[in-house]
Structures are given as structure tokens and as C-alpha cells.
Enzyme design. Structure first.
Site, PDB file in Angstrom:
ATOM      1  N   ARG A 160       0.820  -1.223   0.000  1.00  0.00           N
ATOM      2  CA  ARG A 160       0.000   0.000   0.000  1.00  0.00           C
ATOM      3  C   ARG A 160       0.855   1.275   0.000  1.00  0.00           C
ATOM      4  NH1 ARG A 160      -3.212  -3.695  -0.587  1.00  0.00           N
ATOM      5  NH2 ARG A 160      -5.337  -3.745   0.273  1.00  0.00           N
ATOM      6  N   SER A 229     -10.926  -0.976   3.382  1.00  0.00           N
ATOM      7  CA  SER A 229     -10.133  -1.090   4.616  1.00  0.00           C
ATOM      8  C   SER A 229      -9.746   0.309   5.086  1.00  0.00           C
ATOM      9  CB  SER A 229      -8.839  -1.857   4.361  1.00  0.00           C
ATOM     10  OG  SER A 229      -9.096  -3.140   3.878  1.00  0.00           O
ATOM     11  N   GLU A 325      -5.091   3.547   6.233  1.00  0.00           N
ATOM     12  CA  GLU A 325      -4.753   3.408   4.819  1.00  0.00           C
ATOM     13  C   GLU A 325      -5.442   4.546   4.062  1.00  0.00           C
ATOM     14  OE1 GLU A 325      -6.158   1.298   1.057  1.00  0.00           O
ATOM     15  OE2 GLU A 325      -6.361  -0.112   2.716  1.00  0.00           O
TER      16      GLU A 325
HETATM   17  N1  EPU Z   1     -10.624 -10.910  10.383  1.00  0.00           N
HETATM   18  C1  EPU Z   1     -11.300 -10.993  11.574  1.00  0.00           C
HETATM   19  N2  EPU Z   1     -12.296 -10.107  11.826  1.00  0.00           N
HETATM   20  C2  EPU Z   1     -12.649  -9.144  10.932  1.00  0.00           C
HETATM   21  C3  EPU Z   1     -11.941  -9.040   9.717  1.00  0.00           C
HETATM   22  C4  EPU Z   1     -10.920  -9.945   9.463  1.00  0.00           C
HETATM   23  O1  EPU Z   1     -11.028 -11.857  12.409  1.00  0.00           O
HETATM   24  O2  EPU Z   1     -13.583  -8.391  11.236  1.00  0.00           O
HETATM   25  C5  EPU Z   1      -9.574 -11.898  10.093  1.00  0.00           C
HETATM   26  C6  EPU Z   1     -10.025 -12.882   8.999  1.00  0.00           C
HETATM   27  O3  EPU Z   1     -10.745 -13.938   9.539  1.00  0.00           O
HETATM   28  C7  EPU Z   1      -8.698 -13.337   8.439  1.00  0.00           C
HETATM   29  C8  EPU Z   1      -7.839 -12.078   8.528  1.00  0.00           C
HETATM   30  O4  EPU Z   1      -8.439 -11.245   9.509  1.00  0.00           O
HETATM   31  O5  EPU Z   1      -8.115 -14.314   9.248  1.00  0.00           O
HETATM   32  C9  EPU Z   1      -7.686 -11.350   7.201  1.00  0.00           C
HETATM   33  O6  EPU Z   1      -8.980 -10.936   6.741  1.00  0.00           O
HETATM   34  P1  EPU Z   1      -9.332 -10.735   5.181  1.00  0.00           P
HETATM   35  O7  EPU Z   1      -8.920 -11.902   4.373  1.00  0.00           O
HETATM   36  O8  EPU Z   1     -10.757 -10.294   5.106  1.00  0.00           O
HETATM   37  O9  EPU Z   1      -8.383  -9.559   4.690  1.00  0.00           O
HETATM   38  P2  EPU Z   1      -7.863  -8.219   5.385  1.00  0.00           P
HETATM   39  O10 EPU Z   1      -6.447  -8.409   5.772  1.00  0.00           O
HETATM   40  O11 EPU Z   1      -8.816  -7.767   6.420  1.00  0.00           O
HETATM   41  C10 EPU Z   1      -6.906  -7.267   3.129  1.00  0.00           C
HETATM   42  C11 EPU Z   1      -6.934  -5.988   2.363  1.00  0.00           C
HETATM   43  C12 EPU Z   1      -8.257  -5.848   1.612  1.00  0.00           C
HETATM   44  C13 EPU Z   1      -8.405  -7.030   0.668  1.00  0.00           C
HETATM   45  C14 EPU Z   1      -8.334  -8.324   1.492  1.00  0.00           C
HETATM   46  C15 EPU Z   1      -8.358  -9.560   0.611  1.00  0.00           C
HETATM   47  C16 EPU Z   1      -5.564  -4.378   3.592  1.00  0.00           C
HETATM   48  C17 EPU Z   1      -5.547  -3.149   4.431  1.00  0.00           C
HETATM   49  N3  EPU Z   1      -6.779  -4.848   3.270  1.00  0.00           N
HETATM   50  O12 EPU Z   1      -7.928  -7.194   4.127  1.00  0.00           O
HETATM   51  O13 EPU Z   1      -8.196  -4.666   0.832  1.00  0.00           O
HETATM   52  O14 EPU Z   1      -9.613  -6.983  -0.045  1.00  0.00           O
HETATM   53  O15 EPU Z   1      -7.088  -8.362   2.243  1.00  0.00           O
HETATM   54  O16 EPU Z   1      -7.153  -9.674  -0.051  1.00  0.00           O
HETATM   55  O17 EPU Z   1      -4.498  -4.877   3.227  1.00  0.00           O
HETATM   56  C18 EPU Z   1      -8.736  -2.346   0.858  1.00  0.00           C
HETATM   57  O18 EPU Z   1      -7.531  -2.128   0.816  1.00  0.00           O
HETATM   58  O19 EPU Z   1      -9.589  -1.405   0.886  1.00  0.00           O
HETATM   59  C19 EPU Z   1      -9.203  -3.710   0.927  1.00  0.00           C
HETATM   60  C20 EPU Z   1     -10.479  -4.006   1.072  1.00  0.00           C
END
Ligand code: EPU
Length: 344
Positions: A160, A229, A325
Site C-alpha cells: 500500500r 479497509s 490506509e
Molecule cells: N478478520 C477478523 N475479523 C474481521 C476481519 C478480518 O477476524 O472483522 C480476520 C479474517 O478472519 C482473516 C484475517 O483477519 O483471518 C484477514 O482478513 P481478510 O482476508 O478479510 O483480509 P484483510 O487483511 O482484512 C486485506 C486488504 C483488503 C483485501 C483483502 C483480501 C488491507 C488493508 N486490506 O484485508 O483490501 O480486499 O485483504 O485480499 O491490506 C482495501 O484495501 O480497501 C481492501 C479491502
């Protein structure tokens, strides 16, 4: 170039907050670029589709909005090269490529925003990021009045992050992006959620899965205002992680280079008890705690206050500082979140 004064940006930011800028200059052609250097003031902000921006005050700075269009495809023996205007919509690009048999962007389907914004924060999802396909970025330099070519390496893409947020910040404007897609395509199904797909899934099937995963967790900004995010996933040392893991054995993590690991900010926020939290018309999303949503406020400052609370609760529980972000913009231009909340 189209210019408007005292322009309300409520429809130009996906948080749907009300703010007014003194002037907005909309760039429609490359000829408009030469007029820019004399029009810009000290504090200005380059706005794409406003899906990663939070206007925090009732006044915004001077806005420049590139709307240069065009998707041109060139083909060589082993790859497709695609040249895209900064003002194109990202998801429209993904669909256009896939329907024309150009594969690679399927994991990046449904990311809101414009093509010109993609390199700035090196957008990424489901194990793929913009930098994986970017050959170069065409960037108009205000100082020399020239269009410069920045190679993938020149752009210094990180998680990012890129040169456009750092050394080149507000020194010019991205006008075009050039991406290359090898004809020899490989599915990237490593990320949780996509690993259920069959090895021989087609790019269209992968795109459809990504769309359904995103729709299940992420609120549609046209229905519930948000900017995806809100925070970045924090990267910490393996040593710090090991000690956290003793207290929180279930803590998810994703090992990175240089003995570091990335934590899931959404998990930290949920564990801090804030998933679904709501106050003053804004809240933490019920399905994905990393997303802050605006139910009915018109004030960006309500979202800043909520973000400060989230940051503070996560810090109290885990001693980890999560940083936004989303980019914060005041009447005087972009401002660092730490500075912004210092005066509160
Ligand atoms: N999780 C929780 N609770 C929540 C949300 C997430 O426990 O409320 C846990 C999930 O269960 C999982 C982990 O956190 O174990 C990661 O969650 P997820 O796969 O949903 O991805 P993320 O890390 O929350 C990132 C990106 C997203 C992107 C997703 C999928 C960033 C800041 N965000 O989210 O990007 O869509 O991975 O690749 O890196 C964005 O940048 O706007 C965005 C949506």
C-alpha cells in the site's frame, strides 16, 4: 479543462461526507496538463474517484481530478500490453481485460477507484497487487512541464505504498499506466477463500469468486458509505509476534521478508470488541471490522473520532499501533492522522 468554483464534493467521496472546495480542475485531455503548473496553489489534492479519501472538514483544498480516458491493447508473441488512461474505472478495466482474453487481474476485481490511483497505494487483494503487472507509469512533472516514464522499479512499490506517496508527492500527476500480461497464465489461488476453487478454474470463474467474496464481506459504498479497509495491516517483527502469540494463541499472521510478519488489523479490532460498534451515525462494519462505515453523518470529523477510538482500543489491548490506509484531507491539504488527532 473544466473548472468549477465552490464545488461540493459529497458525491465525489465514497464516505459521502459534505465538504466544499474553492476550485476543482477536471483534466480531460493531455493538452490540459500544460495549464496546471500556474493553477495549482500550495495546498491541493489530486482526487480520483474518492474511494480512499476522507475529507475531514467542511472545507476542502483545491482539487485536481484527472479524467483522461482510453484502454489500448498491444499484442506481442508472448504477452498483451495494455495502456490505460488514469481516469478509467479500475473494475471496468478488469472486466474489459478478461472479456478480451487478457488474464491476470481477476483477483483484483471489484476494487473501487480509478486506474490513476492504483499505483499510488499499490492496490492489492487476494494475493495479487498492482505492482505484479505494472511495466511503467506515465507521470506529468509540474517542475519541468514534461511527461516522465517511471519504470516498475522507479515506482518503489511496497505494501500500500509507492514513490507517489513519498518523494513525488504533489510534484506531478499520473496520467497513464502501462501493464503487461503474459499469455502463459497461472491462476493465483493461494489466498484463503480462493483455495476452495479447482486448480483448473478459468480466470472468469476466479473473478466471479472474488466478486462474491468481496460482496459477502465488504459493504457496497453505493448502499453504505465507506472507503474499504480503513487501516493498514500492521507489519511487526517476528520477535514481537512471538511474545504476542503467548497471550493470544489464535492471532492470525502472514510471514513477510526480513524476519517480519503481518497481522490482520480486522482481527485486532474485532478482538478489541469493536466489530459492529456504532456512534454518532458512523460505525465499525458488522462483517469486516477493518472497514469503517458512515450510516448517516455528513461530517468527516465523526469518522476521524471513531478511527481515533479504534486505534486507541487496539493499542490498549495489543500495544500495536494501527495506522490508516485512507488518506485524510483538510482545507489545507492532506494531513497525517497522528497530527490530525493530536489537536483533539
Ligand atoms: N478478520 C477478523 N475479523 C474481521 C476481519 C478480518 O477476524 O472483522 C480476520 C479474517 O478472519 C482473516 C484475517 O483477519 O483471518 C484477514 O482478513 P481478510 O482476508 O478479510 O483480509 P484483510 O487483511 O482484512 C486485506 C486488504 C483488503 C483485501 C483483502 C483480501 C488491507 C488493508 N486490506 O484485508 O483490501 O480486499 O485483504 O485480499 O491490506 C482495501 O484495501 O480497501 C481492501 C479491502
Amino acid at each position: 479543462m473544466e473548472s468549477n468554483q465552490q464545488f461540493c464534493l459529497q458525491k465525489n467521496n465514497s464516505f459521502n461526507v459534505r465538504t466544499i472546495c474553492p476550485t476543482i480542475h477536471i483534466l480531460n485531455t493531455k493538452d490540459d496538463l500544460a495549464k496546471l503548473p500556474e493553477l495549482i496553489t500550495d495546498n491541493f489534492y489530486i482526487l480520483g474517484e474518492g474511494s480512499n479519501t476522507l475529507f475531514v472538514e467542511e472545507r476542502a483544498p483545491l482539487i485536481i481530478k484527472p479524467e483522461l480516458k482510453g484502454i489500448d491493447v498491444f499484442e506481442s508473441q508472448d504477452k498483451h500490453v495494455v495502456k490505460i488512461g488514469a481516469g478509467e474505472n479500475w473494475h471496468n478495466l478488469v472486466e474489459t481485460c478478461l472479456t478480451r482474453g487478457i488474464y491476470g487481474l481477476e483477483n483484483l476485481a471489484l476494487i473501487p477507484g480509478s486506474v490513476g490511483a492504483a499505483p499510488v497505494q499499490n492496490i492489492g487483494a487476494y494475493g495479487v497487487e498492482f505492482a505484479d503487472f505494472c511495466t511503467y507509469v506515465l507521470w506529468y512533472d509540474f517542475a519541468s512541464n514534461q511527461i516522465k516514464t517511471l519504470t516498475n522499479q522507479d515506482c518503489r512499490f511496497r505494501y500500500r505504498d509507492s514513490i507517489f506517496k513519498n518523494e513525488l508527492y504533489n510534484k506531478g500527476i499520473i496520467i497513464e499506466v502501462v501493464m503487461a500480461f503474459p499469455k502463459k497464465w497461472h491462476a493465483n489461488l493461494s489466498y484463503a477463500g480462493l483455495d476452495v476453487l479447482a486448480e483448473d478454474s478459468s480466470p472468469i470463474q476466479i473473478m466471479e469468486k472474488v466478486i462474491s467474496l468481496r460482496q459477502a464481506k465488504l459493504p457496497d459504498p453505493n448502499i453504505l458509505a465507506n472507503a474499504g479497509s480503513f487501516f493498514k495491516n500492521p507489519v511487526i517483527s517476528m520477535q514481537q509476534f512471538k511474545s504476542l502469540q503467548k497471550t493470544f494463541p489464535d492471532i492470525p499472521h502472514y510471514p513477510q521478508a526480513e524476519n517480519q510478519t503481518k497481522l490482520a488489523a480486522g482481527w485486532l479490532i474485532e478482538q478489541a470488541g469493536l466489530k459492529g460498534y456504532r456512534e454518532r451515525g458512523v460505525g465499525v462494519h458488522q462483517q469486516q471490522a477493518l472497514v469503517l462505515v458512515n450510516y448517516e453523518s455528513t461530517k468527516g470529523s465523526d469518522i476521524v473520532d471513531l478511527a481515533a477510538l479504534v486505534q486507541q482500543r487496539v493499542f490498549s489491548k495489543f500495544a500495536i499501533s494501527i495506522t490508516p490506509e485512507v488518506r485524510m484531507v483538510t482545507a489545507n491539504g492532506e494531513q497525517d492522522f497522528a497530527q490530525l488527532i493530536k489537536h483533539k
